[in-house]
Design a protein around this motif. Structure first.
Motif, PDB file in Angstrom:
ATOM      1  N   MET A 266       0.837  -1.199   0.000  1.00  0.00           N
ATOM      2  CA  MET A 266       0.000   0.000   0.000  1.00  0.00           C
ATOM      3  C   MET A 266       0.877   1.257   0.000  1.00  0.00           C
ATOM      4  SD  MET A 266      -3.288   0.033   0.115  1.00  0.00           S
ATOM      5  CE  MET A 266      -4.318  -1.370  -0.192  1.00  0.00           C
ATOM      6  N   LYS A 267       0.405   2.252  -0.730  1.00  0.00           N
ATOM      7  CA  LYS A 267       1.132   3.530  -0.747  1.00  0.00           C
ATOM      8  C   LYS A 267       0.260   4.586  -0.087  1.00  0.00           C
ATOM      9  CE  LYS A 267       3.442   2.652  -5.118  1.00  0.00           C
ATOM     10  NZ  LYS A 267       3.476   3.049  -6.518  1.00  0.00           N
TER      11      LYS A 267
ATOM     12  N   TRP B 170       4.405  -0.774   4.152  1.00  0.00           N
ATOM     13  CA  TRP B 170       3.779   0.254   3.306  1.00  0.00           C
ATOM     14  C   TRP B 170       4.852   1.215   2.799  1.00  0.00           C
ATOM     15  CZ3 TRP B 170      -1.699   2.447   4.373  1.00  0.00           C
ATOM     16  CH2 TRP B 170      -2.592   1.402   4.654  1.00  0.00           C
ATOM     17  N   GLU B 171       4.505   1.893   1.693  1.00  0.00           N
ATOM     18  CA  GLU B 171       5.378   2.946   1.175  1.00  0.00           C
ATOM     19  C   GLU B 171       4.729   4.296   1.474  1.00  0.00           C
ATOM     20  OE1 GLU B 171       6.639   4.709  -3.133  1.00  0.00           O
ATOM     21  OE2 GLU B 171       6.368   2.538  -3.014  1.00  0.00           O
ATOM     22  N   ILE B 172       5.517   5.252   1.978  1.00  0.00           N
ATOM     23  CA  ILE B 172       5.003   6.607   2.203  1.00  0.00           C
ATOM     24  C   ILE B 172       5.445   7.463   1.013  1.00  0.00           C
ATOM     25  CG2 ILE B 172       4.974   8.598   3.757  1.00  0.00           C
ATOM     26  CD1 ILE B 172       3.705   5.979   4.920  1.00  0.00           C
TER      27      ILE B 172
ATOM     28  N   GLN C  79      -1.334  11.981  -5.643  1.00  0.00           N
ATOM     29  CA  GLN C  79      -1.737  11.230  -6.848  1.00  0.00           C
ATOM     30  C   GLN C  79      -1.139   9.828  -6.872  1.00  0.00           C
ATOM     31  OE1 GLN C  79      -0.838  14.451  -9.546  1.00  0.00           O
ATOM     32  NE2 GLN C  79      -2.917  14.408 -10.355  1.00  0.00           N
ATOM     33  N   ALA C  80       0.066   9.697  -6.309  1.00  0.00           N
ATOM     34  CA  ALA C  80       0.755   8.391  -6.339  1.00  0.00           C
ATOM     35  C   ALA C  80       0.232   7.431  -5.268  1.00  0.00           C
ATOM     36  CB  ALA C  80       2.257   8.605  -6.147  1.00  0.00           C
ATOM     37  N   ALA C  81      -0.584   7.942  -4.331  1.00  0.00           N
ATOM     38  CA  ALA C  81      -0.972   7.136  -3.163  1.00  0.00           C
ATOM     39  C   ALA C  81      -2.259   6.348  -3.398  1.00  0.00           C
ATOM     40  CB  ALA C  81      -1.151   8.055  -1.958  1.00  0.00           C
ATOM     41  N   ASP C  82      -2.355   5.195  -2.734  1.00  0.00           N
ATOM     42  CA  ASP C  82      -3.615   4.437  -2.702  1.00  0.00           C
ATOM     43  C   ASP C  82      -4.558   5.050  -1.672  1.00  0.00           C
ATOM     44  OD1 ASP C  82      -2.589   2.295  -4.401  1.00  0.00           O
ATOM     45  OD2 ASP C  82      -1.342   1.788  -2.666  1.00  0.00           O
ATOM     46  N   ILE C  83      -3.964   5.614  -0.615  1.00  0.00           N
ATOM     47  CA  ILE C  83      -4.771   6.207   0.460  1.00  0.00           C
ATOM     48  C   ILE C  83      -4.077   7.466   0.973  1.00  0.00           C
ATOM     49  CG2 ILE C  83      -3.751   4.661   2.217  1.00  0.00           C
ATOM     50  CD1 ILE C  83      -6.631   4.795   3.564  1.00  0.00           C
ATOM     51  N   VAL C  84      -4.884   8.466   1.297  1.00  0.00           N
ATOM     52  CA  VAL C  84      -4.364   9.743   1.799  1.00  0.00           C
ATOM     53  C   VAL C  84      -4.772   9.873   3.267  1.00  0.00           C
ATOM     54  CG1 VAL C  84      -4.301  12.231   1.436  1.00  0.00           C
ATOM     55  CG2 VAL C  84      -4.665  10.692  -0.512  1.00  0.00           C
ATOM     56  N   LEU C  85      -3.799  10.158   4.113  1.00  0.00           N
ATOM     57  CA  LEU C  85      -4.046  10.278   5.552  1.00  0.00           C
ATOM     58  C   LEU C  85      -3.959  11.745   5.924  1.00  0.00           C
ATOM     59  CD1 LEU C  85      -1.747   7.299   6.622  1.00  0.00           C
ATOM     60  CD2 LEU C  85      -4.144   7.275   5.863  1.00  0.00           C
TER      61      LEU C  85
ATOM     62  N   ASP D  98      -2.320   0.633  13.033  1.00  0.00           N
ATOM     63  CA  ASP D  98      -2.755  -0.777  13.071  1.00  0.00           C
ATOM     64  C   ASP D  98      -4.176  -0.937  12.552  1.00  0.00           C
ATOM     65  OD1 ASP D  98      -0.364  -1.707  13.983  1.00  0.00           O
ATOM     66  OD2 ASP D  98      -0.944  -1.744  16.094  1.00  0.00           O
ATOM     67  N   ARG D  99      -5.061  -0.021  12.961  1.00  0.00           N
ATOM     68  CA  ARG D  99      -6.457  -0.114  12.495  1.00  0.00           C
ATOM     69  C   ARG D  99      -6.540   0.104  10.989  1.00  0.00           C
ATOM     70  NH1 ARG D  99     -10.205   2.947  16.958  1.00  0.00           N
ATOM     71  NH2 ARG D  99      -9.469   1.732  18.738  1.00  0.00           N
ATOM     72  N   LEU D 100      -5.710   1.009  10.505  1.00  0.00           N
ATOM     73  CA  LEU D 100      -5.698   1.296   9.074  1.00  0.00           C
ATOM     74  C   LEU D 100      -5.261   0.067   8.277  1.00  0.00           C
ATOM     75  CD1 LEU D 100      -6.061   3.621   7.093  1.00  0.00           C
ATOM     76  CD2 LEU D 100      -3.639   4.126   7.413  1.00  0.00           C
ATOM     77  N   ILE D 101      -4.203  -0.571   8.759  1.00  0.00           N
ATOM     78  CA  ILE D 101      -3.714  -1.781   8.083  1.00  0.00           C
ATOM     79  C   ILE D 101      -4.832  -2.833   8.076  1.00  0.00           C
ATOM     80  CG2 ILE D 101      -2.097  -3.713   8.299  1.00  0.00           C
ATOM     81  CD1 ILE D 101      -0.093  -1.530   9.464  1.00  0.00           C
ATOM     82  N   GLY D 102      -5.528  -2.962   9.200  1.00  0.00           N
ATOM     83  CA  GLY D 102      -6.637  -3.917   9.286  1.00  0.00           C
ATOM     84  C   GLY D 102      -7.744  -3.564   8.308  1.00  0.00           C
ATOM     85  N   ALA D 103      -8.115  -2.286   8.259  1.00  0.00           N
ATOM     86  CA  ALA D 103      -9.208  -1.857   7.374  1.00  0.00           C
ATOM     87  C   ALA D 103      -8.827  -2.071   5.910  1.00  0.00           C
ATOM     88  CB  ALA D 103      -9.550  -0.394   7.625  1.00  0.00           C
ATOM     89  N   MET D 104      -7.588  -1.762   5.557  1.00  0.00           N
ATOM     90  CA  MET D 104      -7.191  -1.858   4.147  1.00  0.00           C
ATOM     91  C   MET D 104      -6.986  -3.302   3.720  1.00  0.00           C
ATOM     92  SD  MET D 104      -7.476   1.096   3.016  1.00  0.00           S
ATOM     93  CE  MET D 104      -6.634   1.182   1.444  1.00  0.00           C
ATOM     94  N   SER D 105      -6.726  -4.186   4.668  1.00  0.00           N
ATOM     95  CA  SER D 105      -6.550  -5.594   4.280  1.00  0.00           C
ATOM     96  C   SER D 105      -7.894  -6.226   3.910  1.00  0.00           C
ATOM     97  CB  SER D 105      -5.857  -6.373   5.388  1.00  0.00           C
ATOM     98  OG  SER D 105      -6.702  -6.430   6.503  1.00  0.00           O
ATOM     99  N   GLN D 106      -9.011  -5.566   4.283  1.00  0.00           N
ATOM    100  CA  GLN D 106     -10.338  -6.071   3.895  1.00  0.00           C
ATOM    101  C   GLN D 106     -10.701  -5.631   2.473  1.00  0.00           C
ATOM    102  OE1 GLN D 106     -12.596  -6.885   7.022  1.00  0.00           O
ATOM    103  NE2 GLN D 106     -10.564  -6.918   7.938  1.00  0.00           N
ATOM    104  N   HIS D 107      -9.965  -4.624   1.927  1.00  0.00           N
ATOM    105  CA  HIS D 107     -10.338  -4.095   0.601  1.00  0.00           C
ATOM    106  C   HIS D 107      -9.674  -4.891  -0.512  1.00  0.00           C
ATOM    107  CE1 HIS D 107     -11.795  -0.700   2.921  1.00  0.00           C
ATOM    108  NE2 HIS D 107     -12.438  -0.327   1.843  1.00  0.00           N
TER     109      HIS D 107
END
Ligand SMILES: Cc1cc2nc3c(=O)[nH]c(=O)nc-3n(C[C@H](O)[C@H](O)[C@H](O)COP(=O)(O)O)c2cc1C
Length: 142
Positions: A1-2, A30-32, A47-53, A133-142
């Motif tokens: 994930m980026k 993950w890659e930042i 633009q390069a990211a899968d998710i923006v925090l 940790d929650r983010l990693i969990g949430a994104m592993s469901q997608h």
């Protein structure tokens, strides 16, 4: 994930939380793509990211009138449409409805908000790790 991190910070807490979140995500593979300010965003990293925090801090009268700082700038962030996003909010004592307001602002960009968390400023390290940790969990469901 980026992931790209966008932050608004006055005294450094939210910036520090972003650094902690970023390094925790990197440790998990993950890659930042970038860490930049909401008001001077690194659009290429978004633009390069899968998710923006998106992180900001709670502004108010401590027990009333709280809101996320720079909510208007956040709501008008370009290049967010169709992206996934998650938000975090640092606070001292009581954040009121600020996290809901921050989620609404992020949603107004056209992003899909997958989560958000309040980070208490005297628990930055622990709460930043919980967020990652929650983010990693949430994104592993997608
Ligand atoms: C002008 C001002 C108003 C604040 N109002 C609140 C508030 O209403 N509730 C709260 O919990 N924290 C409040 N805080 C504390 C900040 O939200 C907290 O210290 C935050 O971590 C600051 O983030 P930063 O270091 O990234 O700027 C306020 C801070 C300032 C400077």
């Amino acid at each position: 994930m980026k992931a790209s991190l966008l932050v608004e910070s006055l005294t450094g807490n939210t910036w520090r939380a972003a650094e902690l979140i970023g390094s925790h995500l990197q440790q998990e593979g993950w890659e930042i793509t970038g860490l930049s300010r909401v008001r001077r965003p690194d659009l290429a990293s978004v633009q390069a990211a899968d998710i923006v925090l998106i992180g900001t801090w709670t502004h108010g009268l401590f027990f009333v009138g709280q809101s996320p700082w720079a909510a208007g700038d956040i709501a008008n962030m370009p290049v967010m449409r169709g992206k996934k996003a998650a938000c975090f909010l640092t606070y001292a004592l009581e954040a009121g409805k600020s996290l809901d307001r921050l989620s609404t602002a992020v949603g107004q960009t056209g992003a899909e908000v997958v989560g958000g968390l309040q980070i208490k400023r005297n628990h930055l390290e622990h709460h930043s790790e919980v967020f990652a940790d929650r983010l990693i969990g949430a994104m592993s469901q997608h």
